[in-house]
Design a protein around this motif. Structure first.
Motif, PDB file in Angstrom:
ATOM      1  N   ILE A   3       0.876  -1.177   0.000  1.00  0.00           N
ATOM      2  CA  ILE A   3       0.000   0.000   0.000  1.00  0.00           C
ATOM      3  C   ILE A   3       0.911   1.224   0.000  1.00  0.00           C
ATOM      4  CG2 ILE A   3      -1.919   1.185   1.148  1.00  0.00           C
ATOM      5  CD1 ILE A   3      -2.658  -1.701   0.790  1.00  0.00           C
ATOM      6  N   ALA A  24       0.346  -4.990   6.521  1.00  0.00           N
ATOM      7  CA  ALA A  24       0.539  -4.581   5.119  1.00  0.00           C
ATOM      8  C   ALA A  24       1.973  -4.095   4.906  1.00  0.00           C
ATOM      9  CB  ALA A  24      -0.440  -3.473   4.771  1.00  0.00           C
ATOM     10  N   VAL A  26       3.912  -1.246   3.751  1.00  0.00           N
ATOM     11  CA  VAL A  26       3.536   0.164   3.589  1.00  0.00           C
ATOM     12  C   VAL A  26       4.723   1.018   3.136  1.00  0.00           C
ATOM     13  CG1 VAL A  26       2.617   2.206   4.769  1.00  0.00           C
ATOM     14  CG2 VAL A  26       1.780  -0.061   5.393  1.00  0.00           C
ATOM     15  N   ALA A  70       2.008  -1.164  -6.354  1.00  0.00           N
ATOM     16  CA  ALA A  70       1.070  -0.977  -5.235  1.00  0.00           C
ATOM     17  C   ALA A  70      -0.320  -1.515  -5.568  1.00  0.00           C
ATOM     18  CB  ALA A  70       0.978   0.505  -4.878  1.00  0.00           C
ATOM     19  N   LEU A  72      -2.839  -0.556  -3.735  1.00  0.00           N
ATOM     20  CA  LEU A  72      -3.676   0.611  -3.438  1.00  0.00           C
ATOM     21  C   LEU A  72      -2.778   1.827  -3.260  1.00  0.00           C
ATOM     22  CD1 LEU A  72      -6.596   1.631  -2.715  1.00  0.00           C
ATOM     23  CD2 LEU A  72      -6.005   1.219  -0.320  1.00  0.00           C
ATOM     24  N   VAL A 163      -8.994  -3.764   3.242  1.00  0.00           N
ATOM     25  CA  VAL A 163      -7.622  -3.333   3.525  1.00  0.00           C
ATOM     26  C   VAL A 163      -7.526  -2.677   4.902  1.00  0.00           C
ATOM     27  CG1 VAL A 163      -5.854  -1.620   2.864  1.00  0.00           C
ATOM     28  CG2 VAL A 163      -6.894  -3.088   1.117  1.00  0.00           C
TER      29      VAL A 163
END
Ligand SMILES: NC(=O)c1ccc[n+]([C@@H]2O[C@H](COP(=O)([O-])OP(=O)(O)OC[C@H]3O[C@@H](n4cnc5c(N)ncnc54)[C@H](O)[C@@H]3O)[C@@H](O)[C@H]2O)c1
Length: 345
Positions: A3, A24, A26, A70, A72, A163
């Motif tokens: 993400i 996640a 990140v 990614a 998102l 998510v």
């Protein structure tokens, strides 16, 4: 799942921490190389005293690296920077990418919401918005929070729900992205008024009035623009308005307090030290009010105080003494006969 968060302010870092705690992968894009390096080293923000972000979060100032691969992409920069930032990322965001805005605000010139701006700049992306009564200072601590994931694309809204959802972060979905964004943006203007009232030493009565009459005027405009009434009665409408008018964390309320105590808008914004988005949305709201013929009495007075140096005391007095009217706009057929005729009061 990777993400990417675009922006490294309080909200971006609170969400990044939440997602990292969920497991996640990140990556946070900071708008300067220096800030990316500082975050990497110190894992903290002045806004969150004593809090160290999860070690797994990565930081970069490289746009391509930030978004490549990614699942998102989350735009979290303050609203005045959304357009310019999205334009600079556009070459690196492939068609079909899922792009989410968590920013609140209406663009002054175009009168567009954040999702509208992203749709214009990234026409091939699937766009969503995530908004609600959510102070970063609480989310970063993992305190219970609720929020709404909005997209016309159901798969997108539910993907974002998956998510972000956790036992401390409950995510609802809705197709009414316009209502969610208007609620989140227009409440900042009412929060300025709530702060002014606090700054002048007014009490709880006017606070309750600003919240209830505030949502009345926000909903009046939003519905004329095509939003659903239910959305404004929900988390991203009345919910966000309550939290922002009452909380010690609201920077719009903080700026309002300083103005109520005698500072000018510019002095108050510089004292708050962060972008006070209600100041930007106030003018846009007024332009939308004219365009859609939807009266926004509180917003109008806030504009006069911010941009015409009107005394806040006079602004509140004028609000109290404006034309007399019924509280609600009932349909004539729902009223007793003697109430049906417009008595102009
Ligand atoms: N703070 C909260 O509690 C909270 C909660 C929900 C939503 N939001 C929304 O999130 C948005 C960001 O708020 P915040 O609290 O993180 O603000 P902030 O002041 O902490 O951060 C400002 C953001 O703007 C970016 N920025 C600053 N200058 C820039 C530039 N020249 N170019 C590109 N980007 C630049 C920074 O990287 C940072 O992401 C706002 O729209 C706010 O309404 C904030």
């Amino acid at each position: 799942m990777k993400i990417s968060l675009i922006g490294s302010g309080a909200w971006s870092m609170a969400l990044a921490s939440h997602l990292a705690r969920k497991g996640a992968e990140v990556t946070v894009w900071a708008h300067s190389e220096e800030e990316a390096r500082r975050l990497e080293k110190e894992r903290s923000l002045p806004a969150f005293e004593g809090i160290i972000f999860p070690k797994s979060i990565r930081y970069t100032n490289d746009k391509e690296m930030a978004v490549s691969g990614a699942a998102l992409i989350v735009f979290a920069v303050a609203s005045p920077f959304t357009r310019k930032t999205a334009e600079s990322f556009a070459p690196f965001i492939p068609c079909g990418s899922k792009v989410l805005t968590v920013t609140k605000g209406i663009e002054e010139d175009s009168l567009k919401t954040q999702a509208m701006i992203l749709t214009e700049i990234l026409p091939g992306a699937v766009i969503g918005a995530l908004s609600g009564p959510t102070h970063a200072e609480e989310v970063v601590l993992g305190l219970p929070t609720t929020i709404v994931s909005a997209s016309e694309d159901r798969e997108m809204a539910e993907f974002v729900q998956d998510v972000f959802i956790s036992d401390a972060f409950r995510v609802y979905t809705t197709p009414d992205i316009l209502g969610v964004e208007l609620g989140g943006s227009l409440k900042n203007v009412i929060a300025l008024a709530a702060g002014m009232a606090d700054g002048m030493g007014y009490g709880d009565n006017i606070k309750a009035a600003l919240i209830t009459r505030g949502i009345h005027e926000i909903a009046g405009l939003a519905i004329k623009m095509g939003a659903r009434a239910e959305t404004l009665q929900g988390l991203s409408g009345i919910g966000d308005l309550i939290v922002t008018c009452a909380s010690v964390h609201s920077r719009n309320r903080k700026a309002g307090i300083l103005i109520g105590q005698g500072m000018s808008m510019k002095e108050a914004c510089s004292e708050v030290g962060q972008i006070v988005e209600g100041v930007y949305s106030a003018k846009a709201a007024l332009a939308l009010s004219t365009k859609y013929e939807a009266p926004l009495p509180i917003t109008e007075e806030v504009n006069a105080v911010l941009f015409e140096n009107k005394d806040p005391k006079q602004a509140f007095a004028d609000l109290m003494l404006r034309d007399r009217k019924m509280e609600n706009n009932f349909r004539p057929e729902d009223l007793p006969e003697c109430w049906r005729h417009d008595s102009s009061r």
